[in-house]
Design an enzyme around this catalytic site. Structure first.
Site, PDB file in Angstrom:
ATOM      1  CG  HIS A 157      -2.041  -0.988   1.110  1.00 45.59           C
ATOM      2  ND1 HIS A 157      -3.329  -0.634   0.756  1.00 45.59           N
ATOM      3  CD2 HIS A 157      -2.063  -2.328   1.253  1.00 45.59           C
ATOM      4  CE1 HIS A 157      -4.088  -1.708   0.721  1.00 45.59           C
ATOM      5  NE2 HIS A 157      -3.346  -2.763   1.017  1.00 45.59           N
ATOM      6  CG  ASP A 365       0.190   9.354   0.493  1.00 45.45           C
ATOM      7  OD1 ASP A 365       0.091   8.206   0.949  1.00 45.45           O
ATOM      8  OD2 ASP A 365      -0.464  10.324   0.917  1.00 45.45           O
TER       9      ASP A 365
HETATM   10  C1  GDG Z   1      -2.071   3.972   3.191  1.00 39.83           C
HETATM   11  C2  GDG Z   1      -1.062   4.634   2.233  1.00 39.83           C
HETATM   12  C3  GDG Z   1      -2.785   4.545   0.438  1.00 39.83           C
HETATM   13  C4  GDG Z   1      -8.026  10.512   7.603  1.00 39.83           C
HETATM   14  N1  GDG Z   1      -8.308  11.311   8.652  1.00 39.83           N
HETATM   15  C5  GDG Z   1      -9.522  10.943   9.077  1.00 39.83           C
HETATM   16  C6  GDG Z   1      -9.973   9.888   8.292  1.00 39.83           C
HETATM   17  N2  GDG Z   1      -9.041   9.644   7.391  1.00 39.83           N
HETATM   18  C7  GDG Z   1      -9.186   8.632   6.339  1.00 39.83           C
HETATM   19  C8  GDG Z   1      -9.304   9.267   4.987  1.00 39.83           C
HETATM   20  C9  GDG Z   1      -8.845   8.139   4.076  1.00 39.83           C
HETATM   21  C10 GDG Z   1      -7.851   7.403   4.956  1.00 39.83           C
HETATM   22  O1  GDG Z   1      -8.096   7.774   6.310  1.00 39.83           O
HETATM   23  C11 GDG Z   1      -6.423   7.815   4.652  1.00 39.83           C
HETATM   24  O2  GDG Z   1      -6.039   7.201   3.482  1.00 39.83           O
HETATM   25  P1  GDG Z   1      -4.757   7.680   2.696  1.00 39.83           P
HETATM   26  O3  GDG Z   1      -4.750   6.965   1.424  1.00 39.83           O
HETATM   27  O4  GDG Z   1      -4.826   9.152   2.538  1.00 39.83           O
HETATM   28  O5  GDG Z   1      -3.502   7.377   3.621  1.00 39.83           O
HETATM   29  P2  GDG Z   1      -2.894   6.258   4.619  1.00 39.83           P
HETATM   30  O6  GDG Z   1      -3.688   6.139   5.858  1.00 39.83           O
HETATM   31  O7  GDG Z   1      -1.496   6.677   4.824  1.00 39.83           O
HETATM   32  O8  GDG Z   1      -2.986   4.863   3.827  1.00 39.83           O
HETATM   33  C12 GDG Z   1      -1.796   5.433   1.180  1.00 39.83           C
HETATM   34  C13 GDG Z   1      -3.668   3.799   1.409  1.00 39.83           C
HETATM   35  O9  GDG Z   1      -2.890   3.090   2.386  1.00 39.83           O
HETATM   36  C14 GDG Z   1      -4.559   2.768   0.691  1.00 39.83           C
HETATM   37  O10 GDG Z   1      -3.796   1.872  -0.053  1.00 39.83           O
HETATM   38  O11 GDG Z   1      -3.599   5.349  -0.393  1.00 39.83           O
HETATM   39  O12 GDG Z   1      -0.867   5.990   0.254  1.00 39.83           O
HETATM   40  O13 GDG Z   1      -0.164   5.458   2.966  1.00 39.83           O
HETATM   41  O14 GDG Z   1      -9.891   7.277   3.762  1.00 39.83           O
HETATM   42  O15 GDG Z   1     -10.603   9.689   4.761  1.00 39.83           O
HETATM   43  N3  GDG Z   1     -11.163   9.283   8.464  1.00 39.83           N
HETATM   44  C15 GDG Z   1     -11.950   9.740   9.474  1.00 39.83           C
HETATM   45  N4  GDG Z   1     -11.567  10.758  10.282  1.00 39.83           N
HETATM   46  C16 GDG Z   1     -10.371  11.388  10.123  1.00 39.83           C
HETATM   47  O16 GDG Z   1     -10.055  12.313  10.884  1.00 39.83           O
HETATM   48  N5  GDG Z   1     -13.140   9.162   9.684  1.00 39.83           N
END
Ligand code: GDG
Length: 458
Positions: A157, A365
């Site tokens: 990921h 990312d």
């Molecule tokens: C890893 C990889 C890859 C964030 N703050 C809150 C919240 N979130 C949710 C977002 C989104 C998720 O968390 C974050 O996803 P990301 O993709 O931005 O980042 P990572 O957590 O680092 O995930 C990344 C992912 O895996 C999937 O393969 O895209 O590159 O690092 O859904 O909305 N959700 C809530 N409250 C928050 O304050 N409910």
């Protein structure tokens, strides 16, 4: 159709509303095949024995959930120490933050061995096994050593860095060799796949024997880019529910005369938060018409607070936001609303929709799903603008966003200004193209593509 077995560090119950798109998508496939999900329960047993953990198996409808506890010592070495203290920083190109002299590797191996030992008796000969992320890279090799002959796929990921960065990990060869125990290895982007290809050719004299097939260490592995997506329909449904509608209306009323910018991130040094705040500062300085007008809502949800580098970034951010609010803020306007809390998922679509610009500016990312959620949540008639880091995996797909180099503070400020001033027709055209991409390559596409490829290898 074979039964699907998913293994991830942390087990997620696909029935719980807090579960994100990934749990929902995997949950659907698991349901349709009567599948099994195996992972850590989230519980840390204070005085447990290293390499041991209680396994609990229960049914959630047609899906079997198998969860294992970890003892404190294992958790510290495997999760906090090696996965998040070595692999996470190095894979995000941050050798400066990696604890490379630590002895955490043995704990990482021990827990992967434990996972394999507990999973092995639950497996059936035809199962298709899908292992997720950097915590579990050596799991297939452990399973193979126990005689497992199933098809096993792995999805990373997070990014895979270039050879010269990977090679700084003292046991990099062991780690990369472990990938050759899989039948299929999936990355988020073409850039990551290229890094894999360079590494195995340079360090393991791998040969390419067909499209995406590599031969090294006496094994053959299929590798490919499978960019992950979101569940667009589920997210848009969430956006029509009253919690999101209320959030939208309350936010618009509260900031009725303001332009709103939004950032939503786990509080992680990979997300480029200090650079983003400095770019916002530059925006206020360089384009003063935004003073008393633009407000940045920055949600930074708490994450891995027991890892030192995370406490440092939290302090840096608090002090930066405080300085900007002190310098520019007035009795009736604060430039930054910094929220160091997790916002309820039900409110997110409303929040995204209420904002004119999203700042998704990670330094690195794997993909970044916030960028895709922001696009899915917009009002198509009057959409907001996405400012996106060229270093997010999502930038390979979302080329109609305003792409920025997050290290270039004036350049990022300029892009934010352009986003704030973008005419409606251009916003609509960009958003339509972005939404089409986010919809086409959604999480179901990702899941289907990966599993079809896995089922077809060998
Ligand atoms: C890893 C990889 C890859 C964030 N703050 C809150 C919240 N979130 C949710 C977002 C989104 C998720 O968390 C974050 O996803 P990301 O993709 O931005 O980042 P990572 O957590 O680092 O995930 C990344 C992912 O895996 C999937 O393969 O895209 O590159 O690092 O859904 O909305 N959700 C809530 N409250 C928050 O304050 N409910």
């Amino acid at each position: 159709m074979s039964r699907l077995v998913v293994v991830s560090n942390r087990l997620a119950d696909p029935r719980k509303p807090a579960a994100g798109g990934l749990a929902v998508a995997l949950g659907e496939t698991l349901k349709s095949t009567g599948g099994l999900w195996f992972g850590w329960s989230g519980a840390v047993v204070k005085d447990g024995t290293p390499g041991e953990g209680e396994l609990r198996v229960h049914q959630a409808g047609p899906v079997t959930l198998a969860e294992i506890d970890l003892c404190q010592e294992d958790h510290d070495a495997y999760y906090r120490g090696y996965a998040n203290g070595v692999l996470w920083p190095v894979f995000h190109y941050r050798l400066d933050l990696a604890n490379l002299e630590s002895g955490y590797l043995s704990g990482y191996r021990r827990v992967n061995h434990l996972f394999a030992r507990k999973l092995m008796p639950l497996l059936k000969p035809d199962d298709l096994i899908w292992i997720h992320d950097y915590h579990l890279i050596p799991l297939a090799a452990e399973l193979r050593a126990m005689g497992c002959d199933n098809r096993i796929g792995f999805f990373l990921h997070i990014p895979l860095p270039p050879q010269q960065i990977l090679a700084a990990i003292p046991s990099h060869e062991w780690l990369m060799r472990a990938l050759f125990a899989y039948d299929l290895v999936g990355f988020q982007s073409e850039a990551d796949l290229l890094n894999f290809s360079h590494y195995v050719k340079a360090e393991a004299t791998a040969e390419t024997i067909g499209a995406g097939q590599f031969r090294a260490f006496n094994s053959t592995v299929q590798a490919g880019a499978f960019p992950i997506g979101i569940d667009v329909n589920e997210f848009q449904r969430l956006g029509r529910a009253h919690e999101a509608v209320d959030t939208y209306e309350n936010t618009r009323t509260e900031y009725s005369r303001r332009r709103l910018l939004i950032g939503v991130d786990r509080l992680d040094y990979s997300k480029g938060l200090p650079q983003r705040i400095r770019a916002f500062n530059e925006l206020l300085r360089e384009y003063p018409e935004n003073q008393h007008s633009a407000t940045l809502l920055q949600v930074a949800s708490p994450s891995r607070e027991d890892v030192d580098a995370y406490a440092d970034i939290q302090h840096e951010l608090e002090s930066l936001c405080g300085a900007i609010n002190g310098n520019y803020g007035d009795f009736d306007w604060m430039p930054i609303r910094y929220i160091h809390r997790t916002v309820a998922r039900k409110r997110l679509p409303g929040l995204y929709r209420a904002c004119d610009v999203a700042l998704v500016t990670p330094l690195r990312d794997g993909m970044n799903l916030v960028a895709k959620e922001f696009i899915a949540a917009q009002d198509e008639a009057d959409p907001g603008v996405l400012v996106l880091s060229r270093f997010a995996g999502a930038a390979e797909q979302l080329t109609q966003a305003l792409l920025v180099n997050p290290y270039d503070i004036p350049g990022t400020a300029q892009a934010i200004q352009r986003a704030l001033q973008m005419p409606l027709a251009e916003r609509q055209a960009r958003h339509a193209a972005l939404l089409e991409n986010v919809r086409k390559y959604d999480v179901h596409w990702w899941c289907g593509q990966f599993l079809q490829t896995l089922a077809a290898v060998r």
